[in-house]
Structures are given as structure tokens and as C-alpha cells.
Design an enzyme around this catalytic site. Structure first.
Site: not given
Ligand code: AMP
Ligand code: MG
Length: 487
Positions: A92, A94-95, A115, A127, A178, A254-255, A264
Site C-alpha cells: 500500500g 507508505g508515502r 508521492k 520515512d 502524479r 504492485d507496480n 512507478d
Molecule cells: P516501490 O518499490 O516504490 O513501488 O515501493 C514499494 C512499497 O514501499 C510501496 O508500498 C511504497 O509505498 C513503500 N515505500 C517506498 N518508499 C517508502 C518510504 N520512503 N516510506 C514509506 N513507504 C515507502
Molecule cells: Mg510501487
């Protein structure tokens, strides 16, 4: 906080209303000192938003998520996902936050999403923040993809927040705004399926049909038609990527979108020397998402979507599996046809050419390119010069000149159309050294290189004087390129 934008901007809550189980109401973190780094004026206009208002203080408030119009209900979206083959039941945003849906003047709903807008309940150890560099990177590459005609999420703006982000070093923080047809992912279906709530799964599928694949609603079996539509959209998308040498880098479930848009932009990059084994991402040590593996990776992800949809496909599990297996088989057929059509265009081949002739012709060229470390982008432009009679620029890239001459004779005998080639083979792509140069300057407050790069990429097929350096491969001393997830 009230907002002049409220007069023009309505942020819909359709996702949050129809799928509350997948939507956690949340608020963006404070941005101590918001500063607009880049704004996509043509996209703002498409959405019916006034660029001047977006540049104002309240506009910036919207773009960092702190000042949303009345009635808006920002949410963090919940989804699951297979990451490099391993299943995570709860990922989900996270940021990130879905601010809501915008119906532009065309009436089509689009997600407005942020984002880097702070930690959410789904942040796990993260974070919740994003640094300027990676957000500018998503901006540049997604806009380049759009200009290339490839389905993609778009970038509306990057705003520096004034916050510091701690990575290997301390970096300036930013929020990317976005725009996407939606943020529904294969992982959204995996999450819904894992809850064992069949009603939720059905609502999610119906929501996806209404927003992305409305023709499926008319089918005898709408949920099967939805799956077939996603298979087709993804087969076409990946064929597009392969044609331009785009490597996504992190094709986790998830992407992968249900809409068929690229999403993403993390460790992605464009390939320079043609080689199916090319990997840029530092974390993809096994080459799972290497250039040449992308079609197989997409099919793998779609198999996970099929599994998630099984209860909607047929009441009997065995029947559902049999049906899904057959439907998945359509991916290879569709991908092969889409790729062939693209590569025939790239080579300017006349229509109706026999596959038994064209297939080996394409294969032989790709092998020669790999063996000679030939630039994937420039070669096709130089081949159109060859089609016009000057083979020397293309020829000079190869090691095995005799093999190239033999190949060129076979190809030219088919009567390639150079004009058509120039319309489908880009001259300007976001080359890694240029992207790095622009991000590095942007991180230090100089946005000129970014704007010049964006200008070149906005018309990738039109050769223009003064832009020579944007067409050139990385200099030797740039070395081996590696990308990072930017988290
Ligand atoms: P991504 O690889 O960017 O598609 O991210 C995979 C997962 O990690 C997603 O659920 C993002 O929301 C979470 N995520 C990535 N970077 C962060 C961050 N700095 N803080 C919180 N969640 C993150
Ligand atoms: Mg992603």
C-alpha cells in the site's frame, strides 16, 4: 482551509466510496517551505486547472496535499504484491496519497495522487518521504514516455518541501503530483482476494471495468472479459517498452496497473547498447527484470492477477483455473503480434510481409546489435539513412561488417520506407547521463538542464538543430550505469 481552486477543482471520492476497505483516510505531512520546481502546464490545462493558480501559495498547498478543496477525502490505498517473486500481504501507499479523482473537460476521471507526502499507516519502516532527485526522475521519464506515445501515468508537478530527507546523505525532500487513469494494480486484486471477501473482490472488478475496460461490461462474462482486456493492454504496453528499449526495473505485481499504463518509475532506465541481459537496478541482482525478460515477467504478474480473480471467473475452481490458463495463453500471442507490428514499423517493412521472412530478419539484426554493442536508439535512425542509400553511419557501428552488409542487402530488397521509420524511431530518449546531469543540477537548485532535457524529450521524433548532445550515447567515462529505488 478554503481554496480559490475550489471553484474550478472538484476532487471526486469514487474510489474511497466504492472501495472503503482499500482506502485509509489520511492527510499529507506538513511541508515547511514549499517551492515549485517544475509544473506541467499542458497537463494542467488538460485537467482544466489554471497554471497561475497552481503556482500560487494555495496551489502549492494543493500540490503538497496540505490544502485540498472542500469535499475532498485523501486516502492511502491498500494493496498487496509479489516483490521479486516473494509475496507481501500488505503493502500500500507508505508515502503516497490519492487526493481524489479529477474529471477534466473531457469528462474522463483521472487520479490526482501525491508521492512523498509523508508517512501513512502503511509506511512500515519507511520515512514516508521522497527526495528531489527521484521525483524529478519520475517526472522526466514519465513525460518522455508520454511523448513517445506509450501509456503512462503523468507528472503534474514536483514541489520541494523544504524538509530534509535522510538517505546515504541528507537530501532535499519533494512531493511529486502524479496523474493516472487510476492506481488500481494487480496487487489491489491480490489484497482483495486475500481478504476472502468476495463482495469486495467483485466491487473492485466492477470498478475497474467501469473506469478502464467498459466494453467488458457488455460481454457475456464481464469479469473474464476484464481479465482478457488487462492481458491485451499489458501485452501491448510491454511491446511498446521493448521497441524503445525501456527497462522498468521493478515489475512487481504492485507496480502493474489494471489500466495498462506504465507506473512507478523507480530504478527504470533506457537501454543504450542493445542486449537482452541489460539490468540497471542495483537490487535486481538476479536479472529477473532484465530487458529481455520483461515479457515473461509481465505474463508472470498476469498469472497472479488470474489467481486473484479465480472466484469471479467460474463457480467451480477447476473450471476457473482451466479458463484462466487458456486466457493467459493469449498473452504470448498478443505480445508477439504487437512486438512484430512495432519492429516491422521500426524497420519500415511493407505490409503483408511473410513472417517466415520478417522473423529471421529481425532476429538476425538483434543478434548483430547485441554482438556489436550497438546503440538501440540511434541504430534505427541510422537505418532510415541506409534505406535512403547511405548505409555508412549504421555500418560503422558493427563489428562484423560482412554480416551487416549481408543483412542490409536482405532488408533493402524488401523496400523499406524511410519516412515511416523516422516517425516511429525516436532520436531523443532520456539518456542516463543526461537524466543524471539534470537531476544533479536540480537537486542543487539549477533547473535549466532539466528544462532543456524536457524540451528535447517532448518531441522525440523531430530532429532539431542545437539538440545534438541529446541524441548522443553516454560518453565512455560515464561508466557502467546503476539505478536505485530512491526510497
Ligand atoms: P516501490 O518499490 O516504490 O513501488 O515501493 C514499494 C512499497 O514501499 C510501496 O508500498 C511504497 O509505498 C513503500 N515505500 C517506498 N518508499 C517508502 C518510504 N520512503 N516510506 C514509506 N513507504 C515507502
Ligand atoms: Mg510501487
Amino acid at each position: 482551509m478554503s481554496l480559490a481552486l475550489s471553484d474550478t477543482l472538484v476532487l471526486g471520492t469514487r474510489f474511497a466510496d466504492e472501495l472503503p476497505e482499500l482506502a485509509l483516510p489520511w492527510q499529507a505531512a506538513e511541508a515547511p517551505e514549499p517551492q515549485l520546481l517544475v509544473l506541467n502546464e499542458p497537463l494542467a490545462a488538460e485537467l482544466g486547472l489554471d497554471a497561475e493558480v497552481l503556482r500560487s501559495e494555495e496551489g502549492l498547498g494543493l500540490l503538497v496535499g496540505r490544502a485540498v478543496p472542500e469535499g475532498a477525502r485523501p486516502v492511502a490505498q491498500v494493496y498487496a504484491g509479489h516483490q521479486f517473486g516473494g509475496y507481501s500481504p500488505r503493502l500500500g501507499d507508505g508515502r503516497a496519497l490519492l487526493l481524489g479523482e479529477v474529471a477534466g473537460p473531457d469528462g474522463v476521471l483521472r487520479d490526482l495522487h501525491l508521492k512523498g507526502s509523508g508517512r501513512t499507516p502503511l509506511a512500515r519502516g519507511g520515512d514516508g518521504l521522497a527526495a528531489v532527485g527521484p521525483m524529478l526522475r519520475e517526472y522526466v521519464i514519465s513525460e518522455a514516455m508520454h511523448a513517445l506515445g506509450i501509456p503512462t501515468t503523468r507528472s503534474l508537478a514536483v514541489v520541494a518541501t523544504g524538509a530534509r530527507v535522510h538517505r546515504e546523505t541528507t537530501l532535499p525532500g519533494a512531493v511529486l503530483a502524479r496523474v493516472a487513469s487510476s492506481h488500481l494494480r494487480v496487487g489491489s486484486f491480490q489484497y482483495a482476494r486475500a481478504t476472502d471477501d468476495l463482495d469486495l473482490l467483485r466491487r473492485l472488478a466492477d470498478h475497474a471495468i467501469a473506469r478502464h475496460h467498459p466494453a467488458a461490461a457488455e460481454a457475456e462474462h464481464p469479469h473474464r472479459a476484464l481479465f482478457e482486456a488487462v492481458v491485451r493492454a499489458q501485452a501491448d504496453l510491454v511491446a511498446h517498452w521493448m521497441a524503445v528499449g525501456f527497462i522498468h526495473g521493478v515489475m512487481n505485481t504492485d507496480n502493474m496497473t489494471i489500466s495498462g499504463e506504465t507506473i512507478d518509475y523507480g530504478p527504470c532506465a533506457f537501454m543504450e547498447a542493445h542486449d537482452p541481459a541489460t539490468v540497471y537496478s542495483s537490487i535486481d541482482t538476479g536479472g529477473r527484470y532484465a530487458y529481455g525478460n520483461q515479457p515473461a515477467a509481465a505474463a508472470w504478474d498476469l498469472a497472479r492477477l488470474a489467481e486473484a480473480l479465480l472466484p469471479l471467473l467460474h463457480d467451480e475452481q477447476e473450471q476457473a483455473v482451466a479458463w484462466a490458463t487458456e486466457a493467459l495463453g493469449a498473452f504470448a500471442t498478443r505480445y508477439t503480434a504487437a512486438w512484430s507490428a512495432r519492429v516491422h514499423d521500426k524497420l519500415g517493412l511493407p505490409g503483408g510481409i511473410d513472417d517466415a521472412v520478417a522473423g529471421p530478419l529481425v532476429e538476425d539484426l538483434l543478434v548483430l546489435m547485441r554482438d556489436g554493442h550497438v546503440d538501440h536508439t540511434l541504430l534505427f535512425r541510422e537505418l532510415s539513412a541506409a534505406a535512403r542509400g547511405d548505409a555508412e553511419p549504421a555500418r560503422s557501428r558493427f563489428l562484423d561488417l560482412a554480416a551487416f552488409d549481408e543483412w542490409t542487402a536482405r532488408w533493402r530488397a524488401l523496400g523499406p520506407d524511410a519516412g515511416r521509420m523516422d516517425r516511429v524511431n525516436p532520436l531523443y530518449i532520456p539518456r542516463n547521463h543526461l537524466v543524471e546531469e539534470a537531476l544533479d543540477a536540480g537537486t542543487h537548485g539549477d533547473l535549466d538542464p532539466l528544462h532543456r532535457l524536457l524540451e528535447a524529450l517532448a518531441a522525440p521524433y523531430d530532429e532539431r538543430p542545437g539538440l545534438e548532445r541529446y541524441a548522443e550515447p553516454a560518453p565512455e567515462d560515464f561508466g557502467r550505469y546503476q539505478t536505485f529505488c530512491g526510497t
